[in-house]
Motif scaffolding. Sequence first.
Motif, mmCIF file in Angstrom:
data_model
loop_
_atom_site.group_PDB
_atom_site.id
_atom_site.type_symbol
_atom_site.label_atom_id
_atom_site.label_comp_id
_atom_site.label_asym_id
_atom_site.label_seq_id
_atom_site.Cartn_x
_atom_site.Cartn_y
_atom_site.Cartn_z
ATOM 1 N N ASN A 222 0.836 -1.214 0.000
ATOM 2 C CA ASN A 222 0.000 0.000 0.000
ATOM 3 C C ASN A 222 0.868 1.261 0.000
ATOM 4 O O ASN A 222 0.489 2.295 0.555
ATOM 5 N N TYR A 223 2.051 1.174 -0.630
ATOM 6 C CA TYR A 223 3.017 2.277 -0.592
ATOM 7 C C TYR A 223 2.426 3.573 -1.145
ATOM 8 O O TYR A 223 2.537 4.631 -0.517
ATOM 9 N N ALA A 228 0.852 9.135 -0.315
ATOM 10 C CA ALA A 228 -0.031 10.280 -0.574
ATOM 11 C C ALA A 228 -0.671 10.791 0.717
ATOM 12 O O ALA A 228 -0.771 12.004 0.949
ATOM 13 N N ALA A 229 -1.086 9.869 1.572
ATOM 14 C CA ALA A 229 -1.762 10.262 2.812
ATOM 15 C C ALA A 229 -0.813 11.011 3.743
ATOM 16 O O ALA A 229 -1.176 12.045 4.331
ATOM 17 N N ILE A 230 0.420 10.503 3.900
ATOM 18 C CA ILE A 230 1.391 11.151 4.798
ATOM 19 C C ILE A 230 1.794 12.521 4.235
ATOM 20 O O ILE A 230 1.882 13.523 4.960
ATOM 21 N N SER A 233 -1.138 14.953 4.619
ATOM 22 C CA SER A 233 -1.351 15.286 6.031
ATOM 23 C C SER A 233 -0.284 16.259 6.525
ATOM 24 O O SER A 233 -0.569 17.230 7.242
ATOM 25 N N TYR A 234 0.966 16.011 6.124
ATOM 26 C CA TYR A 234 2.063 16.874 6.552
ATOM 27 C C TYR A 234 1.900 18.294 6.008
ATOM 28 O O TYR A 234 2.025 19.283 6.744
ATOM 29 N N HIS A 235 1.588 18.387 4.710
ATOM 30 C CA HIS A 235 1.443 19.709 4.106
ATOM 31 C C HIS A 235 0.186 20.434 4.601
ATOM 32 O O HIS A 235 0.141 21.669 4.569
ATOM 33 N N ALA A 236 -0.806 19.702 5.058
ATOM 34 C CA ALA A 236 -1.993 20.357 5.609
ATOM 35 C C ALA A 236 -1.688 21.015 6.948
ATOM 36 O O ALA A 236 -2.340 21.990 7.353
ATOM 37 N N LEU A 237 -0.661 20.493 7.645
ATOM 38 C CA LEU A 237 -0.314 21.045 8.961
ATOM 39 C C LEU A 237 0.784 22.107 8.872
ATOM 40 O O LEU A 237 0.758 23.111 9.596
ATOM 41 N N TYR A 238 1.772 21.901 7.980
ATOM 42 C CA TYR A 238 2.970 22.736 8.003
ATOM 43 C C TYR A 238 3.024 23.661 6.777
ATOM 44 O O TYR A 238 2.766 23.237 5.648
ATOM 45 N N GLY A 239 3.390 24.925 7.053
ATOM 46 C CA GLY A 239 3.552 25.904 5.980
ATOM 47 C C GLY A 239 2.725 27.154 6.241
ATOM 48 O O GLY A 239 1.912 27.208 7.168
ATOM 49 N N ASP A 240 2.995 28.187 5.414
ATOM 50 C CA ASP A 240 2.241 29.437 5.562
ATOM 51 C C ASP A 240 0.765 29.190 5.280
ATOM 52 O O ASP A 240 0.400 28.544 4.283
ATOM 53 N N ASN A 241 -0.048 29.787 6.182
ATOM 54 C CA ASN A 241 -1.504 29.671 6.066
ATOM 55 C C ASN A 241 -1.995 28.215 6.074
ATOM 56 O O ASN A 241 -3.009 27.887 5.475
ATOM 57 N N LYS A 242 -1.216 27.337 6.777
ATOM 58 C CA LYS A 242 -1.641 25.942 6.953
ATOM 59 C C LYS A 242 -2.139 25.743 8.391
ATOM 60 O O LYS A 242 -2.203 26.678 9.189
ATOM 61 N N ALA A 284 6.605 13.857 13.547
ATOM 62 C CA ALA A 284 6.594 12.404 13.355
ATOM 63 C C ALA A 284 6.229 12.051 11.918
ATOM 64 O O ALA A 284 6.827 11.152 11.314
ATOM 65 N N LEU A 285 5.274 12.783 11.340
ATOM 66 C CA LEU A 285 4.891 12.552 9.948
ATOM 67 C C LEU A 285 6.043 12.884 9.000
ATOM 68 O O LEU A 285 6.283 12.183 8.003
ATOM 69 N N ARG A 286 6.773 13.939 9.319
ATOM 70 C CA ARG A 286 7.908 14.336 8.473
ATOM 71 C C ARG A 286 8.980 13.245 8.479
ATOM 72 O O ARG A 286 9.528 12.884 7.418
ATOM 73 N N ASP A 287 9.299 12.712 9.698
ATOM 74 C CA ASP A 287 10.309 11.658 9.790
ATOM 75 C C ASP A 287 9.868 10.396 9.040
ATOM 76 O O ASP A 287 10.671 9.751 8.361
ATOM 77 N N TYR A 288 8.586 10.026 9.214
ATOM 78 C CA TYR A 288 8.052 8.847 8.524
ATOM 79 C C TYR A 288 8.138 9.052 7.010
ATOM 80 O O TYR A 288 8.503 8.131 6.269
ATOM 81 N N TYR A 289 7.783 10.275 6.562
ATOM 82 C CA TYR A 289 7.784 10.627 5.128
ATOM 83 C C TYR A 289 9.180 10.531 4.543
ATOM 84 O O TYR A 289 9.387 10.024 3.435
ATOM 85 N N ASP A 290 10.184 11.020 5.322
ATOM 86 C CA ASP A 290 11.570 10.995 4.851
ATOM 87 C C ASP A 290 12.099 9.566 4.698
ATOM 88 O O ASP A 290 12.941 9.296 3.823
#
Length: 576
Positions: A222-223, A228-230, A233-242, A284-290
């Motif tokens: 299910n890679y 896509a989900a991680i 989810s990460y971009h929905a939390l981190y960044g300007d106006n997120k 945690a999502l960023r580390d998992y994503y990396d």
Amino acid sequence: MLAEISIKNFAIIEAISLSFEKGLTVITGETGAGKSIIIDAIGLLVGGRGSSEFVRYGEKKAEIEGLFLIDEAHPCHDKLRTLGIESDEEMIVLRRDISSNGKSVCRINGKLVTLGILREVGRSLIDIHGQHEHQELMQAEQHLSLLDRFGEKEIQPAFQEYQKVYVQFQKLMGQVNKLTEDDQQMAHRLDLIQYQLDEIQKANLEPNEDEVLLDEKTKLANYEKLFAAIRDSYHALYGDNKGLDWIGHAMGHLEEVSEMDSSLKKAYDGVSNSFYVLEEAMFALRDYYDQLEFDPNRLDFIEARLNEINMLKRKYGESVEQILEYAAAIEDEIDQLQNRDHHVEKMQAELKSITLDLTVEAKNLTTLRKKVAQQLTASILEELKQLYMEKTTFNISIELEEGKINRDPVIDGTAVHFKKDGIDQVEFLISTNPGEPLKSLSKVASGGELSRIMLALKSIFSVHQKITSIIFDEVDTGVSGRVAQAMAEKIYRLSNDSQVFCITHLPQVAAMADTHLYIAKQHTEDGRTSTKVTALEKNEKIKEIGRMISGVEITELTKQHANELLNLAADIKSTS
């Protein structure tokens, strides 16, 4: 005691509800009226074998329910507690439903139980004795258990000690026999398990390996969905106006105004805590994503490895742990087979020691049984004397169970076969006529004599069994005259200690009843046949006992004889 029973749609019984009292309850009626059906229903209630044939024709199920009153010290309470069934201090309710397809539903105090549990509990409440027990009495293999039951207090501790050693003896004998089997068979066995061990060891299994690989396979399979989900989810939390940016703004504003109004402090704390929790989740999502990467070669390896493990599971166990346990077991067996002579010598030395211990326990058990046999013999002779069998000679034979030479251990020069219940063969022997030798019950006793012998045994064992109710189903068959009167008196005396039910054709027994139930057939409006039960008053008792004396025609003289029987019974009961 059995206080009440309710029977519905059972055989020819449509619906009856009966209340019982202490003492002797006699059940009489014409042949075929359904006397034994009541006893059959009670037998099923306490775990007897059921059948769809018991269900009244045209009905979906038969229902039987009984209320038992017992004292606080009755052993049934301990049984119920071990089974996790709540019990009132003085009441137990048994229920059994039998459907028209033959299925059975059993309950104790409203809780569903198996038929085995119902039977176990029922045996401690009611002892049903019918004609079939005459056959059991004639079977010598039943006599050992009767003797042990009589001397339970003395024999049981020694019996338990014997069984402890017997279990060890049996286990070791099995191991020795296994190692001393045919050489060719041993060689085949060694080759087989050595091949199995090599196959398992070659796989280099790790504990829980299959579960770990299944988890990893799920991730790789299910890679794309995970990626896509991680990422989203990460971009929905981190960044300007997120997400985190806006929550940070809210936290800053609330921090500023909470100093102006303390009631906003709680809202600030909630937003602040949420910010830091989400921030930690974002990291945690960023580390998992990396770390997330797809390796098709790794997926192929995992599938191949799981196939290999599944193949081993089909042969050696349902899990990796069971496979490894099996490998350890056959590794020990290989060691034993390769060093067979050494292990056999060691085991035989140990077996010799255990055999000596078992012999001591067996001899002690035999000594106690011989002592108890003398007591039981004296008790039976006294009971038989009261039943006009005073010229009877009775003895309990206790002999060694002989084994096979070169196979079984030798005690006092005789090969002896150790059994789970000892080394004794027990048989009741009897001579009913002076000058005749003692013989097996099956070769000597008539039906009437067997009835008296069984009644003598019941009189003795009722004290030891602590059964609340005893049922006699036509046990007085084959007797008459003074013997019938003696049996009637003995059955009544039994009812002083236990509630007794008795189906009888003897007027002497019926006259001794505290409660007399009359069973008769009746025809319903729809043309069906059903059973009716009536509790008789004195005048009705006279009429029924008169019928039992003379048959169809009841004369005034017959009634006088019946009344005399009742008066005689009353005199006997007043002095008992």
